[in-house]
Design a protein around this motif. Structure first.
Motif, PDB file in Angstrom:
ATOM      1  N   THR A 136      48.175  39.164  28.708  1.00 32.18           N
ATOM      2  CA  THR A 136      47.526  40.368  29.238  1.00 32.18           C
ATOM      3  C   THR A 136      48.296  41.053  30.367  1.00 32.18           C
ATOM      4  O   THR A 136      48.347  42.285  30.414  1.00 32.18           O
ATOM      5  N   VAL A 137      48.885  40.289  31.273  1.00 29.14           N
ATOM      6  CA  VAL A 137      49.520  40.888  32.457  1.00 29.14           C
ATOM      7  C   VAL A 137      50.669  41.834  32.100  1.00 29.14           C
ATOM      8  O   VAL A 137      50.735  42.954  32.625  1.00 29.14           O
ATOM      9  N   PRO A 138      51.610  41.463  31.213  1.00 33.18           N
ATOM     10  CA  PRO A 138      52.659  42.429  30.857  1.00 33.18           C
ATOM     11  C   PRO A 138      52.108  43.707  30.228  1.00 33.18           C
ATOM     12  O   PRO A 138      52.649  44.797  30.460  1.00 33.18           O
ATOM     13  N   LEU A 139      51.015  43.606  29.454  1.00 34.33           N
ATOM     14  CA  LEU A 139      50.414  44.802  28.867  1.00 34.33           C
ATOM     15  C   LEU A 139      49.828  45.707  29.942  1.00 34.33           C
ATOM     16  O   LEU A 139      49.766  46.934  29.770  1.00 34.33           O
ATOM     17  N   MET A 140      49.384  45.126  31.041  1.00 34.85           N
ATOM     18  CA  MET A 140      48.843  45.925  32.147  1.00 34.85           C
ATOM     19  C   MET A 140      49.929  46.618  32.959  1.00 34.85           C
ATOM     20  O   MET A 140      49.631  47.520  33.742  1.00 34.85           O
ATOM     21  N   GLY A 141      51.160  46.156  32.798  1.00 36.46           N
ATOM     22  CA  GLY A 141      52.249  46.689  33.612  1.00 36.46           C
ATOM     23  C   GLY A 141      52.653  45.770  34.732  1.00 36.46           C
ATOM     24  O   GLY A 141      53.457  46.150  35.604  1.00 36.46           O
ATOM     25  N   GLY A 142      52.117  44.553  34.747  1.00 40.78           N
ATOM     26  CA  GLY A 142      52.441  43.608  35.809  1.00 40.78           C
ATOM     27  C   GLY A 142      53.787  42.942  35.606  1.00 40.78           C
ATOM     28  O   GLY A 142      54.277  42.812  34.482  1.00 40.78           O
ATOM     29  N   ASP A 143      54.408  42.492  36.695  1.00 38.40           N
ATOM     30  CA  ASP A 143      55.699  41.807  36.637  1.00 38.40           C
ATOM     31  C   ASP A 143      55.485  40.298  36.736  1.00 38.40           C
ATOM     32  O   ASP A 143      54.354  39.804  36.677  1.00 38.40           O
ATOM     33  N   HIS A 144      56.578  39.560  36.895  1.00 37.92           N
ATOM     34  CA  HIS A 144      56.480  38.095  36.963  1.00 37.92           C
ATOM     35  C   HIS A 144      55.646  37.641  38.159  1.00 37.92           C
ATOM     36  O   HIS A 144      54.894  36.669  38.072  1.00 37.92           O
ATOM     37  N   GLY A 145      55.775  38.347  39.289  1.00 34.64           N
ATOM     38  CA  GLY A 145      54.972  38.000  40.453  1.00 34.64           C
ATOM     39  C   GLY A 145      53.491  38.203  40.211  1.00 34.64           C
ATOM     40  O   GLY A 145      52.662  37.377  40.608  1.00 34.64           O
ATOM     41  N   THR A 167      52.254  56.268  39.483  1.00 33.02           N
ATOM     42  CA  THR A 167      53.525  56.350  40.211  1.00 33.02           C
ATOM     43  C   THR A 167      54.456  55.201  39.872  1.00 33.02           C
ATOM     44  O   THR A 167      55.668  55.316  39.992  1.00 33.02           O
ATOM     45  N   SER A 168      53.878  54.080  39.438  1.00 33.85           N
ATOM     46  CA  SER A 168      54.687  52.910  39.070  1.00 33.85           C
ATOM     47  C   SER A 168      53.886  52.032  38.129  1.00 33.85           C
ATOM     48  O   SER A 168      52.658  52.180  38.001  1.00 33.85           O
ATOM     49  N   GLU A 169      54.567  51.109  37.465  1.00 36.95           N
ATOM     50  CA  GLU A 169      53.888  50.157  36.590  1.00 36.95           C
ATOM     51  C   GLU A 169      52.980  49.227  37.380  1.00 36.95           C
ATOM     52  O   GLU A 169      51.938  48.808  36.892  1.00 36.95           O
ATOM     53  N   HIS A 170      53.360  48.930  38.608  1.00 39.74           N
ATOM     54  CA  HIS A 170      52.516  48.068  39.432  1.00 39.74           C
ATOM     55  C   HIS A 170      51.187  48.762  39.745  1.00 39.74           C
ATOM     56  O   HIS A 170      50.133  48.104  39.772  1.00 39.74           O
ATOM     57  N   ARG A 189      49.722  50.897  37.799  1.00 42.44           N
ATOM     58  CA  ARG A 189      48.944  50.823  36.560  1.00 42.44           C
ATOM     59  C   ARG A 189      48.296  49.449  36.432  1.00 42.44           C
ATOM     60  O   ARG A 189      47.138  49.336  36.001  1.00 42.44           O
ATOM     61  N   PHE A 190      49.038  48.412  36.787  1.00 41.71           N
ATOM     62  CA  PHE A 190      48.487  47.060  36.754  1.00 41.71           C
ATOM     63  C   PHE A 190      47.273  46.954  37.674  1.00 41.71           C
ATOM     64  O   PHE A 190      46.226  46.409  37.279  1.00 41.71           O
ATOM     65  N   LEU A 191      47.380  47.479  38.886  1.00 47.08           N
ATOM     66  CA  LEU A 191      46.285  47.372  39.843  1.00 47.08           C
ATOM     67  C   LEU A 191      45.050  48.129  39.367  1.00 47.08           C
ATOM     68  O   LEU A 191      43.921  47.624  39.448  1.00 47.08           O
ATOM     69  N   HIS A 192      45.254  49.340  38.847  1.00 42.93           N
ATOM     70  CA  HIS A 192      44.109  50.108  38.353  1.00 42.93           C
ATOM     71  C   HIS A 192      43.455  49.415  37.152  1.00 42.93           C
ATOM     72  O   HIS A 192      42.219  49.398  37.031  1.00 42.93           O
ATOM     73  N   THR A 193      44.264  48.853  36.279  1.00 39.72           N
ATOM     74  CA  THR A 193      43.726  48.208  35.087  1.00 39.72           C
ATOM     75  C   THR A 193      42.913  46.974  35.430  1.00 39.72           C
ATOM     76  O   THR A 193      41.790  46.790  34.935  1.00 39.72           O
ATOM     77  N   ILE A 194      43.452  46.140  36.288  1.00 43.52           N
ATOM     78  CA  ILE A 194      42.735  44.900  36.602  1.00 43.52           C
ATOM     79  C   ILE A 194      41.506  45.183  37.445  1.00 43.52           C
ATOM     80  O   ILE A 194      40.495  44.458  37.360  1.00 43.52           O
ATOM     81  N   ARG A 195      41.508  46.257  38.225  1.00 41.40           N
ATOM     82  CA  ARG A 195      40.308  46.639  38.968  1.00 41.40           C
ATOM     83  C   ARG A 195      39.219  47.136  38.014  1.00 41.40           C
ATOM     84  O   ARG A 195      38.027  46.890  38.231  1.00 41.40           O
ATOM     85  N   ALA A 196      39.623  47.818  36.942  1.00 44.75           N
ATOM     86  CA  ALA A 196      38.644  48.238  35.927  1.00 44.75           C
ATOM     87  C   ALA A 196      38.072  47.034  35.192  1.00 44.75           C
ATOM     88  O   ALA A 196      36.875  46.996  34.867  1.00 44.75           O
ATOM     89  N   ILE A 197      38.920  46.049  34.925  1.00 50.72           N
ATOM     90  CA  ILE A 197      38.452  44.812  34.289  1.00 50.72           C
ATOM     91  C   ILE A 197      37.476  44.092  35.219  1.00 50.72           C
ATOM     92  O   ILE A 197      36.446  43.563  34.774  1.00 50.72           O
ATOM     93  N   GLN A 198      37.804  44.058  36.520  1.00 43.43           N
ATOM     94  CA  GLN A 198      36.899  43.452  37.495  1.00 43.43           C
ATOM     95  C   GLN A 198      35.507  44.088  37.431  1.00 43.43           C
ATOM     96  O   GLN A 198      34.490  43.382  37.382  1.00 43.43           O
ATOM     97  N   GLY A 199      35.469  45.411  37.464  1.00 44.95           N
ATOM     98  CA  GLY A 199      34.181  46.092  37.433  1.00 44.95           C
ATOM     99  C   GLY A 199      33.389  45.777  36.185  1.00 44.95           C
ATOM    100  O   GLY A 199      32.162  45.570  36.243  1.00 44.95           O
ATOM    101  N   SER A 200      34.063  45.725  35.052  1.00 49.91           N
ATOM    102  CA  SER A 200      33.384  45.426  33.791  1.00 49.91           C
ATOM    103  C   SER A 200      32.840  44.002  33.776  1.00 49.91           C
ATOM    104  O   SER A 200      31.719  43.754  33.307  1.00 49.91           O
ATOM    105  N   LEU A 201      33.615  43.052  34.296  1.00 43.70           N
ATOM    106  CA  LEU A 201      33.157  41.663  34.339  1.00 43.70           C
ATOM    107  C   LEU A 201      31.950  41.513  35.250  1.00 43.70           C
ATOM    108  O   LEU A 201      30.997  40.775  34.923  1.00 43.70           O
ATOM    109  N   ILE A 202      31.968  42.195  36.374  1.00 42.86           N
ATOM    110  CA  ILE A 202      30.863  42.078  37.328  1.00 42.86           C
ATOM    111  C   ILE A 202      29.555  42.542  36.690  1.00 42.86           C
ATOM    112  O   ILE A 202      28.517  41.870  36.789  1.00 42.86           O
ATOM    113  N   VAL A 203      29.577  43.692  36.040  1.00 40.95           N
ATOM    114  CA  VAL A 203      28.352  44.225  35.439  1.00 40.95           C
ATOM    115  C   VAL A 203      27.938  43.399  34.223  1.00 40.95           C
ATOM    116  O   VAL A 203      26.758  43.055  34.050  1.00 40.95           O
ATOM    117  N   THR A 204      28.914  43.049  33.368  1.00 43.22           N
ATOM    118  CA  THR A 204      28.597  42.302  32.146  1.00 43.22           C
ATOM    119  C   THR A 204      28.029  40.927  32.454  1.00 43.22           C
ATOM    120  O   THR A 204      27.234  40.384  31.674  1.00 43.22           O
TER     121      THR A 204
END
Length: 550
Positions: free
Chosen positions: A78-87, A141-144, A146-161
């Motif tokens: 999942t992380v590479p698809l979000m735009g995340g790097d090795h870190g 502005t960067s892939e990082h 995009r990663f942060l926005h994506t995982i924050r959206a996942i967070q919100g969905s998990l919290i409500v679900t």
């Protein structure tokens, strides 16, 4: 219970009975019938017993090692698809392991009370990929970013679900549904909890045969054959063969990497075979404590939330099937309806915590760790609780945890071939409580099991070829629900099995269905052992109303 029909239409004994009598008269024994047993044989430590401290600590470390495989798979997918790097990948793995430790401790203390490890669920991958796709169409502005926005959206969905599971569990609605189960339903569900994960077995071993296949051979050889070489070797290899196997083959893989065996190999071969291609050790921080909202404030989107409902329901089914398997492998009675309800309710709390701390997926029972209970013959709750200390410690001290997480995935896959198979076999063991000569039972079990493997295979193959599931209506959240549900083998088995078992001659087949054995366990006080295995810790009853306990 099992029924044996020894009557013949003509009043004479069947040929098989006459043959057995003749064989007995001739001094030849045969036709042995094994009586049904509530507990599996050879279990050395049941749910409320504990090995010696040195044994318990090593067994707990094995549980930690086993749960890492699926954790790394989920993050690496999942992380590479979000735009995340090795870190980012290393930090997500740390978060997943940390939350696994917290959620496992809560589940063994206040949930099912069974020795089950709670880990990330693959059921959430379909809605997560939909969220990733939505954000991939936007500019950042960067892939990082995009990663942060994506995982924050996942967070919100998990919290409500998560509140869906909390409501289903603590309202006792899930327990009311499980009262429609019988051993005829549980057999295919538990079987495909293991068999349905076949893609994580040998197909992954084949991606690096030179380390995957030796792992499988060494594990079977050491654990099942070498333990008989010497009486002192038996208890050691019987319990700790998996750890010896991992260390041995991992060292062999490191030797191949250092010797340059893969220097000219294709990129995919290097990724699966080399021990230095995960980049986890170099990317992980030395010390990092996962904390709430570490990626930023969650983003809430109604479409994303509804899309995760299917995954939440699937995780409930998978966990319920795993609980039935774990109860048998730990020497406990099948979990009553009230225990399953509170377990699912607490799993909702687990998913809520996952969302708060920033995991990319929700929680479910780790099937591989359930299989480890059978492999070691140790179903101790205390051992699993000790394993949570390893999970929390190695998630905070990242470099050390990353070292173990960098074990090549084909090694984990080879281990899963044994562990998933063990869970599937536990499902078969429930057949002793039904009438195996009933054509009705065979019809339901066979159809449920076949469709549970065949339908998800169709959905998965369609997804690989078309890039989306077979259900594509234009309403993404609706598509995600149905695609998640029918891509899950245990969920399909439960739907088909429950429907058929409760509509096909249900009343006239009560004895054949095994309900005379099953029903006492489904009531909180239907069997005296239920209280022994599933009661809360001492004095905990004093702090919550009785209506939430039973």
């Amino acid at each position: 219970m099992v029924e044996v029909n020894v009557e013949h239409a003509s009043g004479a004994p069947p040929a098989s009975v006459a043959a057995a009598a003749a064989a007995a008269a001739a001094g030849v024994t045969g036709g042995v019938v094994f009586n049904p047993s509530d507990q599996l044989h050879d279990i050395q430590f049941c749910v409320h017993s504990t090995p010696s401290w040195p044994e318990a600590i090593i067994l707990a470390f094995q549980h930690y090692i086993v749960m890492l495989g699926t954790t790394v798979m989920i993050s690496t997918l999942t992380v590479p698809l979000m735009g995340g790097d090795h870190g980012d990948n290393a930090r997500v793995i740390q978060t997943l392991v940390f939350m696994s430790g917290i959620n496992t401790f809560l589940q063994t203390l206040f949930g099912s009370r069974l020795p089950t490890v709670m880990g990330g669920s693959f059921a959430f991958v379909i809605p997560v990929v939909s969220i990733i796709h939505d954000f991939s169409l936007r500019s950042f502005t960067s892939e990082h970013q995009r990663f942060l926005h994506t995982i924050r959206a996942i967070q919100g969905s998990l919290i409500v679900t998560s509140f869906l599971n909390i409501i289903l569990g603590y309202s006792r609605a899930w327990g009311a549904y499980t009262r429609h189960f019988s051993p005829v339903v549980i057999i295919p569900v538990v079987c495909v909890v293991g068999l349905g994960l076949f893609e994580r077995g040998f197909p992954q071993v084949g991606k690096c045969v030179e380390i995957g296949l030796p792992t499988l051979i060494v594990l079977v050889g050491v654990q099942q054959h070498l333990k008989h070489v010497h009486p002192r070797a038996y208890p050691v290899l019987d319990k700790f063969a998996l750890l010896f196997c991992v260390v041995l083959v991992w060292s062999f893989a490191a030797l191949l990497t250092v010797s340059g065996a893969y220097n000219k190999a294709p990129a995919k071969t290097k990724q699966h075979c080399r021990v230095d291609r995960s980049y986890l050790v170099s990317s992980a921080p030395w010390i990092r404590f996962p904390y709430p909202f570490q990626w930023g404030p969650p983003i809430f989107n109604a479409g994303h939330v509804f899309g995760m409902i299917g995954a939440a329901l699937v995780s409930n089914v998978e966990s319920s099937g795993a609980f039935y398997a774990a109860s048998r492998l730990s020497g406990a009675t099948p979990p009553p309806a009230n225990v399953l309800s509170r377990s699912i309710g607490l799993q909702g709390i687990n998913t809520l915590l996952d969302g708060i701390f920033g995991s990319p997926v929700g929680s479910t029972v780790s099937v591989e760790n359930v299989g480890l209970l059978g492999l070691t013959k140790v179903g101790s709750r205390r051992v699993v609780q000790i394993s949570t200390a390893f999970m929390v410690f190695f998630s905070i001290f990242g470099k050390f945890g990353a070292l173990f997480a960098s074990i090549p995935l084909p090694i984990f896959a080879a281990i899963y071939c044994v562990l998933f198979g063990f869970v599937a076999a536990v499902g078969v063991s429930y057949m002793q409580f039904t009438n195996n000569n009933s054509m009705r039972n065979l019809y339901i079990i066979g159809l449920s099991m076949f469709l549970a493997i065949s339908i998800p295979q169709y959905f998965n193959e369609f997804y690989v070829s078309a890039g989306h599931g077979p259900v594509k209506t234009g309403a993404g959240w609706f598509d995600d629900i149905l695609n998640s549900v029918f891509a899950s083998s245990p969920t399909v088995a439960l739907i088909v099995g429950t429907l058929l078992d409760n509509t096909l001659e249900a009343v006239s087949s009560v004895r054949d269905r095994g309900l005379s054995w099953w029903l006492p366990f489904q009531r909180e006080k239907g069997d005296v052992r239920n209280e022994e295995f599933y009661r809360f810790p001492v004095n905990f009853h004093d702090f919550i109303p009785a209506r939430y306990l039973y």
